[in-house]
Design a protein around this motif. Structure first.
Motif, PDB file in Angstrom:
ATOM      1  N   VAL A  36      -1.276  -1.628 -11.972  1.00  0.00           N
ATOM      2  CA  VAL A  36      -0.844  -0.546 -11.015  1.00  0.00           C
ATOM      3  C   VAL A  36       0.013   0.214 -10.953  1.00  0.00           C
ATOM      4  O   VAL A  36       0.341   1.254 -11.380  1.00  0.00           O
ATOM      5  CB  VAL A  36      -1.618  -0.840  -9.930  1.00  0.00           C
ATOM      6  N   ASN A  43      -6.916   5.559  -2.821  1.00  0.00           N
ATOM      7  CA  ASN A  43      -6.187   6.595  -4.497  1.00  0.00           C
ATOM      8  C   ASN A  43      -4.973   5.555  -4.904  1.00  0.00           C
ATOM      9  O   ASN A  43      -4.885   5.776  -5.286  1.00  0.00           O
ATOM     10  CB  ASN A  43      -6.458   8.122  -4.013  1.00  0.00           C
ATOM     11  N   THR A  97     -10.255  -2.604  -2.083  1.00  0.00           N
ATOM     12  CA  THR A  97      -9.317  -2.438  -1.657  1.00  0.00           C
ATOM     13  C   THR A  97      -9.350  -2.474  -0.350  1.00  0.00           C
ATOM     14  O   THR A  97     -10.432  -2.252   0.514  1.00  0.00           O
ATOM     15  CB  THR A  97      -9.511  -0.358  -1.341  1.00  0.00           C
ATOM     16  N   HIS A 128       1.300  -1.368  -0.696  1.00  0.00           N
ATOM     17  CA  HIS A 128       0.273   0.448  -0.040  1.00  0.00           C
ATOM     18  C   HIS A 128       0.979   0.953   0.120  1.00  0.00           C
ATOM     19  O   HIS A 128       1.873   0.965   0.397  1.00  0.00           O
ATOM     20  CB  HIS A 128      -1.140   0.183   1.119  1.00  0.00           C
ATOM     21  N   ARG A 154      -4.423   2.119  -4.959  1.00  0.00           N
ATOM     22  CA  ARG A 154      -5.060   1.119  -5.615  1.00  0.00           C
ATOM     23  C   ARG A 154      -3.842  -0.019  -5.481  1.00  0.00           C
ATOM     24  O   ARG A 154      -4.277  -0.436  -5.757  1.00  0.00           O
ATOM     25  CB  ARG A 154      -5.671   0.946  -6.634  1.00  0.00           C
ATOM     26  N   LEU A 165      -5.025  -3.941  -3.491  1.00  0.00           N
ATOM     27  CA  LEU A 165      -6.714  -4.567  -3.886  1.00  0.00           C
ATOM     28  C   LEU A 165      -6.461  -6.095  -3.632  1.00  0.00           C
ATOM     29  O   LEU A 165      -5.349  -6.256  -3.673  1.00  0.00           O
ATOM     30  CB  LEU A 165      -6.459  -4.119  -5.591  1.00  0.00           C
TER      31      LEU A 165
END
Length: 507
Positions: free
Chosen positions: A86, A44, A60, A32, A46, A49
């Motif tokens: 991501v 925000n 999330t 994260h 992502r 996930l």
């Protein structure tokens, strides 16, 4: 309690926690950027996930609350592919300049790129470039490395409520800007945004290009700046290279999370106080008797002569030193029938915002209060032949200073135990070199009556000794022995360093 499954293993956990919080407590890593336990949830980046059975898409982990019977997969092929995607978007404009980045070695993006990233860039468009900007006297900003996690913005909006940062422009051109550089300089907590930044976008000007983090040793300690008892990660200059600046053994202080106190930040005054422990000009490195350097045995002989005199004595404890050092002096006073006093600690007006900063500038003042040690200024007589004064790096109030100096000047056997030469050692017959708090393990009781353990990562200089080693060399084998005895006899609980742990114990 609710029953859940994570990666096909059953667990019972407390209700109301998010998936990320549960996994953190179970030592299951979920990558994260934007999540931080001391800030609101943004969701925000992502990167967190995860796959939740029964849900049509990935969720999330930072914002999804665990429900009874929920089954979560944190390392499935679908999750890994999502994280890879991501990261590819995050790295579109990132310079990947790890070799010259000060965050290298402690950068989340660097770690995640090794775990989930791609080896080739597929985009044909050139990377957007920004100049490195010195946004204040404390902080520099490199937008090229920013991942727009908005931790810095949320900290300045929610914690300090000073609002110096915001985002500007839109889409792929979005970046963070400082709208109040002067306010950032005045903000007593501004440097926390350097710790909060998960990449190398924000950093401290004074640490830039100074030291590689993998060439330092890290210890967890308790800040000595006030009685708030904030937790520090101390980076020590223990692995030297030819390019290192000669600035002393301490590289920097950074904040260390304490979930029990729900405290994740430190003030700038405490952060930059590491410089106090790098000075060597006034350091006491050898015992000094009547102004001359002497050996350890000569110092012990003077101490023995003072104790054998059976004269009236007084010991002045210090709220600036650890429980273990103070308790060694308390034991001596009880055995010899000496009086016990304490100085009044220095107090300072609180800044704005103050948050958890305390007025009392002494880390162990609460110990003095719990033991009901009288103030030295309440002393009626100063006619003592034996005087022992404990002191450390820090300040006490002027009226206490004057009283203690009067005691030392009148005594036949005046002994000072301190780290640096001060007026106390200059007016004592014997000055004993004391270890600073980073050179020995010790415990402190903060304003909230939480006892915490501070680790000593540096070794003692040659002739430096703890007080118990000067007066009880055979009775105790370690400072932990003193802590055990103090907690049992004075606090009514049985404690040791393991029970106190990293986050302390509330008394």
């Amino acid at each position: 309690m609710i029953n859940i499954k994570i990666n096909n293993k059953e667990h019972s956990v407390e209700e109301g926690q998010t998936i990320l919080e549960v996994c953190r407590n179970l030592d299951i890593e979920i990558p994260h950027f934007c999540y931080h336990p001391g800030l609101s949830i943004a969701g925000n980046c992502r990167m967190c996930l995860v796959e939740v059975k029964g849900m049509p898409k990935l969720m999330t982990a930072c914002s999804t609350v665990m429900q009874d019977g929920m089954e979560v997969l944190t390392d499935s092929d679908l999750v890994k592919e999502a994280r890879k995607g991501v990261l590819e978007f995050i790295l579109l404009d990132h310079p990947v300049d790890c070799p010259i980045c000060d965050k290298s070695g402690e950068c989340n993006l660097q770690d995640y790129n090794f775990d989930y990233g791609i080896s080739e860039r597929r985009s044909i468009f050139p990377k957007e470039r920004h100049k490195v900007e010195k946004v204040s006297e404390k902080i520099y900003k490199n937008d090229n490395r920013c991942v727009l996690c908005t931790r810095c913005i949320r900290f300045l909006d929610e914690v300090t409520e000073t609002h110096e940062f915001t985002t500007v422009e839109r889409g792929s051109h979005t970046h963070i800007t400082c709208v109040d550089p002067e306010g950032l300089d005045k903000n007593p907590f501004a440097s926390n945004i350097s710790d909060l930044c998960p990449v190398g976008a924000l950093g401290l000007n004074e640490f830039r290009f100074r030291k590689r983090v993998w060439l330092t040793d890290h210890v967890r300690a308790v800040c000595q700046g006030c009685e708030a008892g904030c937790n520090l990660t101390v980076d020590l200059h223990t692995r030297h290279t030819a390019l290192d600046p000669n600035t002393g053994p301490v590289v920097r202080f950074t904040s260390a999370d304490n979930y029990s106190m729900q405290r994740f930040f430190i003030c700038d005054e405490g952060r930059y106080s590491y410089k106090n422990y790098n000075g060597t000009e006034n350091r006491l490195l050898h015992p000094e008797l009547d102004g001359n350097d002497v050996g350890v045995q000569d110092a012990k002989a003077f101490i023995k002569e003072a104790l054998d005199s059976k004269s009236a004595g007084v010991i002045v404890l210090s709220p600036l030193v650890s429980i273990e050092e103070n308790y060694a002096a308390v034991l001596l006073a009880e055995e010899m029938g000496y009086d016990l006093y304490r100085p009044s600690p220095f107090r300072k007006d609180l800044p704005t915002p103050a948050l958890f900063i305390e007025k009392v500038k002494a880390p162990n003042y609460k110990m003095m209060k719990l033991m009901e040690i009288p103030k030295v200024t309440d002393m009626e007589s100063t006619d003592y032949d034996v005087v022992l004064v404990l002191n450390s790096i820090g300040s006490i109030r002027d009226n206490s200073l004057v009283k203690i100096l009067s005691l030392l000047k009148r005594a036949k056997y005046s002994i000072t135990f301190e780290v640096e030469r001060t007026e106390f050692s200059e007016n004592s017959r014997l000055a004993l070199p004391a270890p600073m708090f980073l050179e020995e393990d010790g415990c402190y009781i903060n304003a909230g009556k939480r006892i915490q353990h501070s680790n000593g990562g540096l070794g003692y200089p040659e002739a430096v000794r703890s007080l118990w080693e000067w007066i009880y060399p055979r009775r105790f084998k370690s400072p932990e022995d003193l802590l055990r005895q103090f907690s049992k006899e004075k606090l009514g609980v049985e404690l040791n360093y393991e029970k106190i742990g990293e986050e302390g114990v509330e008394l």
